[in-house]
Design a protein around this motif. Structure first.
Motif, mmCIF file in Angstrom:
data_model
loop_
_atom_site.group_PDB
_atom_site.id
_atom_site.type_symbol
_atom_site.label_atom_id
_atom_site.label_comp_id
_atom_site.label_asym_id
_atom_site.label_seq_id
_atom_site.Cartn_x
_atom_site.Cartn_y
_atom_site.Cartn_z
ATOM 1 N N PHE A 21 -16.759 4.240 -18.512
ATOM 2 C CA PHE A 21 -17.692 3.662 -19.577
ATOM 3 C C PHE A 21 -16.063 2.924 -20.428
ATOM 4 C CE2 PHE A 21 -19.356 2.511 -23.832
ATOM 5 C CZ PHE A 21 -20.498 2.282 -22.704
ATOM 6 N N TRP A 22 -15.791 2.582 -20.712
ATOM 7 C CA TRP A 22 -14.660 1.691 -21.801
ATOM 8 C C TRP A 22 -14.013 0.809 -21.377
ATOM 9 C CZ3 TRP A 22 -16.692 1.888 -26.531
ATOM 10 C CH2 TRP A 22 -17.530 3.390 -26.937
ATOM 11 N N SER A 23 -13.607 1.176 -19.649
ATOM 12 C CA SER A 23 -12.605 0.091 -19.721
ATOM 13 C C SER A 23 -13.361 -0.681 -18.151
ATOM 14 C CB SER A 23 -11.465 1.464 -19.159
ATOM 15 O OG SER A 23 -10.218 1.804 -20.098
ATOM 16 N N GLU A 24 -14.356 -0.049 -17.792
ATOM 17 C CA GLU A 24 -14.876 -0.379 -16.533
ATOM 18 C C GLU A 24 -16.100 -1.680 -16.930
ATOM 19 O OE1 GLU A 24 -14.953 1.312 -12.855
ATOM 20 O OE2 GLU A 24 -12.463 2.087 -13.181
ATOM 21 N N LEU A 25 -16.873 -0.455 -17.365
ATOM 22 C CA LEU A 25 -18.891 -1.213 -17.695
ATOM 23 C C LEU A 25 -18.897 -1.680 -19.085
ATOM 24 C CD1 LEU A 25 -20.355 2.265 -16.416
ATOM 25 C CD2 LEU A 25 -19.805 0.250 -15.441
ATOM 26 N N PHE A 26 -18.302 -1.305 -19.950
ATOM 27 C CA PHE A 26 -18.148 -1.674 -21.265
ATOM 28 C C PHE A 26 -18.076 -3.387 -21.130
ATOM 29 C CE2 PHE A 26 -17.145 -2.542 -25.929
ATOM 30 C CZ PHE A 26 -18.806 -0.934 -26.643
ATOM 31 N N PRO A 27 -17.071 -4.315 -21.034
ATOM 32 C CA PRO A 27 -16.632 -5.239 -21.015
ATOM 33 C C PRO A 27 -17.623 -5.844 -20.463
ATOM 34 C CG PRO A 27 -14.744 -4.410 -20.679
ATOM 35 C CD PRO A 27 -16.031 -3.018 -20.385
ATOM 36 N N THR A 28 -18.522 -5.379 -19.424
ATOM 37 C CA THR A 28 -19.483 -5.979 -19.067
ATOM 38 C C THR A 28 -21.057 -5.970 -19.773
ATOM 39 O OG1 THR A 28 -18.932 -6.386 -16.372
ATOM 40 C CG2 THR A 28 -20.941 -6.259 -16.270
ATOM 41 N N LEU A 29 -21.373 -4.767 -20.551
ATOM 42 C CA LEU A 29 -22.081 -4.364 -21.000
ATOM 43 C C LEU A 29 -22.232 -5.637 -22.220
ATOM 44 C CD1 LEU A 29 -22.420 -0.353 -21.162
ATOM 45 C CD2 LEU A 29 -24.042 -1.929 -19.725
ATOM 46 N N CYS A 30 -21.090 -5.818 -22.431
ATOM 47 C CA CYS A 30 -20.996 -7.170 -23.741
ATOM 48 C C CYS A 30 -21.443 -7.879 -23.330
ATOM 49 C CB CYS A 30 -19.479 -6.779 -24.466
ATOM 50 S SG CYS A 30 -19.302 -4.987 -24.700
ATOM 51 N N SER A 31 -20.951 -8.690 -22.055
ATOM 52 C CA SER A 31 -20.862 -9.863 -22.224
ATOM 53 C C SER A 31 -23.028 -9.792 -22.377
ATOM 54 C CB SER A 31 -20.595 -9.561 -20.468
ATOM 55 O OG SER A 31 -20.903 -9.342 -19.968
ATOM 56 N N LEU A 32 -23.230 -9.002 -21.499
ATOM 57 C CA LEU A 32 -24.922 -8.660 -20.833
ATOM 58 C C LEU A 32 -25.816 -8.538 -22.180
ATOM 59 C CD1 LEU A 32 -25.108 -7.148 -17.878
ATOM 60 C CD2 LEU A 32 -25.436 -9.538 -18.053
ATOM 61 N N LEU A 33 -24.999 -7.960 -23.490
ATOM 62 C CA LEU A 33 -25.939 -6.980 -24.316
ATOM 63 C C LEU A 33 -25.656 -8.198 -25.812
ATOM 64 C CD1 LEU A 33 -27.179 -3.255 -23.043
ATOM 65 C CD2 LEU A 33 -28.351 -5.261 -22.948
ATOM 66 N N ILE A 34 -24.459 -9.286 -25.495
ATOM 67 C CA ILE A 34 -24.088 -9.970 -27.295
ATOM 68 C C ILE A 34 -25.425 -10.599 -27.093
ATOM 69 C CG2 ILE A 34 -21.981 -10.996 -28.929
ATOM 70 C CD1 ILE A 34 -21.131 -9.089 -27.443
ATOM 71 N N ALA A 60 -26.811 -0.918 -14.932
ATOM 72 C CA ALA A 60 -27.893 -1.825 -14.756
ATOM 73 C C ALA A 60 -29.163 -0.954 -15.279
ATOM 74 C CB ALA A 60 -27.608 -2.387 -12.690
ATOM 75 N N VAL A 61 -28.986 -0.199 -15.037
ATOM 76 C CA VAL A 61 -30.723 0.593 -15.378
ATOM 77 C C VAL A 61 -30.798 0.108 -16.768
ATOM 78 C CG1 VAL A 61 -31.429 2.701 -14.973
ATOM 79 C CG2 VAL A 61 -30.650 2.100 -13.158
ATOM 80 N N VAL A 62 -29.548 1.030 -17.200
ATOM 81 C CA VAL A 62 -29.382 1.335 -19.257
ATOM 82 C C VAL A 62 -29.387 -0.542 -19.131
ATOM 83 C CG1 VAL A 62 -28.551 1.192 -20.693
ATOM 84 C CG2 VAL A 62 -28.239 2.815 -19.288
ATOM 85 N N VAL A 63 -29.377 -1.513 -18.269
ATOM 86 C CA VAL A 63 -29.423 -3.062 -19.250
ATOM 87 C C VAL A 63 -30.884 -3.270 -19.145
ATOM 88 C CG1 VAL A 63 -28.906 -5.249 -18.164
ATOM 89 C CG2 VAL A 63 -26.906 -3.518 -18.983
ATOM 90 N N GLU A 64 -31.289 -3.188 -17.912
ATOM 91 C CA GLU A 64 -33.077 -3.436 -17.533
ATOM 92 C C GLU A 64 -33.415 -2.902 -19.184
ATOM 93 O OE1 GLU A 64 -36.568 -3.204 -14.124
ATOM 94 O OE2 GLU A 64 -34.045 -1.637 -14.378
ATOM 95 N N CYS A 65 -33.511 -1.172 -18.636
ATOM 96 C CA CYS A 65 -34.511 -0.225 -20.309
ATOM 97 C C CYS A 65 -34.245 -1.361 -21.627
ATOM 98 C CB CYS A 65 -33.814 0.789 -20.463
ATOM 99 S SG CYS A 65 -34.484 1.634 -21.377
ATOM 100 N N VAL A 66 -32.798 -1.582 -21.498
ATOM 101 C CA VAL A 66 -32.195 -2.542 -22.777
ATOM 102 C C VAL A 66 -32.635 -4.110 -23.235
ATOM 103 C CG1 VAL A 66 -30.502 -3.466 -25.008
ATOM 104 C CG2 VAL A 66 -30.943 -1.555 -23.830
ATOM 105 N N GLU A 67 -32.832 -4.998 -22.326
ATOM 106 C CA GLU A 67 -32.895 -5.614 -21.492
ATOM 107 C C GLU A 67 -35.455 -6.845 -21.277
ATOM 108 O OE1 GLU A 67 -29.499 -9.155 -20.251
ATOM 109 O OE2 GLU A 67 -31.456 -7.735 -18.277
#
Length: 283
Positions: free
Chosen positions: A66-79, A23-30
């Protein structure tokens, strides 16, 4: 104009879970996107900050989380249409080869891309090197991600000669000022050799990880030293930090790159079509 945010990142941020760290990384990007950035670059080993949050504490487990648990959510938020991000790097378990890679996940519009590190440092002994350098398009420009030590290898620029690379993005992680200097001074050389804009961001801070326990770094950008770029700074190097998230905004003009490539009579190593054969002799 294309706007790029170069971001240092501190993997020692306080987070109680892998999801909280993400969530910290996502906030930085967004935040960067919300402030007008088209593309965001995060440092090498950004995701090793997950290591103290997983059990057992191992590179392979970090890769799995990262790849199995977090990356799908990251994609949904950052695509996002018209947006791109290079999410630093994370360990990746390559099932086909049975090896770990140091991999940069890249989200470009609705595309999921990646780049593996090609040349490994002595302390990356648990990783296997990548086998290809991938080029990709965004907003009419051609990009390459060249990870840390790879930018110090001049054969990289030789391999990319004549391929029309406009922007090289360099996620990096270094323990000392000397490491920062090696990466940044070589990034400057690549900008001259390739006629490309080269942006660098380093990891900062301390983390409960043997691989990235201490980090210093900064952001830096280098432009070609050609007439099309005469009227603006051709290199900007930020202050070196020991911790924290720090950003540098870079504005890239596709027109300046186009004009540079049309100036065939200007001395420009990026426009050399071939190199003469020669021998290296002693004495």
């Amino acid at each position: 104009m294309i706007t790029l945010d170069l971001c240092t990142f501190d993997p020692g941020v306080v987070a109680k879970s892998p999801a909280a760290f993400a969530a910290v990384v996502v906030e930085c990007v967004e935040t960067s996107w919300g402030e007008g950035a088209d593309i965001v670059l995060l440092p090498e080993f950004t995701w090793m900050g997950l290591e103290p949050l997983v059990e057992p504490k191992s590179l392979k487990r970090v890769a799995e989380v990262f790849w199995s648990e977090l990356f799908p959510t990251l994609c949904s938020l950052l695509i996002r249409p018209g947006k791109a991000v290079v999410l630093g790097t994370a360990p990746f378990w390559d099932v086909e080869s049975g090896a770990l890679r140091n991999r940069a996940p890249i989200l470009v519009g609705d595309q999921l891309l990646h780049q593996d590190k090609l040349h490994l440092t002595p302390w990356e002994s648990d990783f296997a090197p990548g086998t290809e350098l991938r080029l990709w398009e965004f907003a009419g420009l051609r990009f390459a991600v060249v990870i840390c030590l790879d930018i110090e290898i001049p054969e990289i620029s030789v391999s990319l000669r004549g391929r029309g690379v406009d922007v090289v993005l360099v996620p990096s992680a270094t323990e000392t000022v000397l490491g920062v200097e090696r990466v940044d001074r070589c990034a400057s050389a690549r900008a001259v050799e390739m006629g490309s804009v080269v942006g660098v961001c380093h990891l900062t801070g301390k983390a409960a990880s043997e691989l990235i326990d201490e980090n210093v770094g900064r952001t830096a950008v280098y432009f070609p030293s050609q007439a099309a770029f005469r009227d603006s700074p051709r290199w900007v190097e930020g202050e070196i930090f020991e911790s924290g998230i720090h950003k540098q905004r870079v504005v890239i003009s596709p027109r300046d790159l186009e004009v540079m490539r049309r100036m065939k009579q200007e001395t420009n190593p990026a426009l050399l079509e071939s190199l003469p054969d020669f021998e290296v002799r002693l004495g």
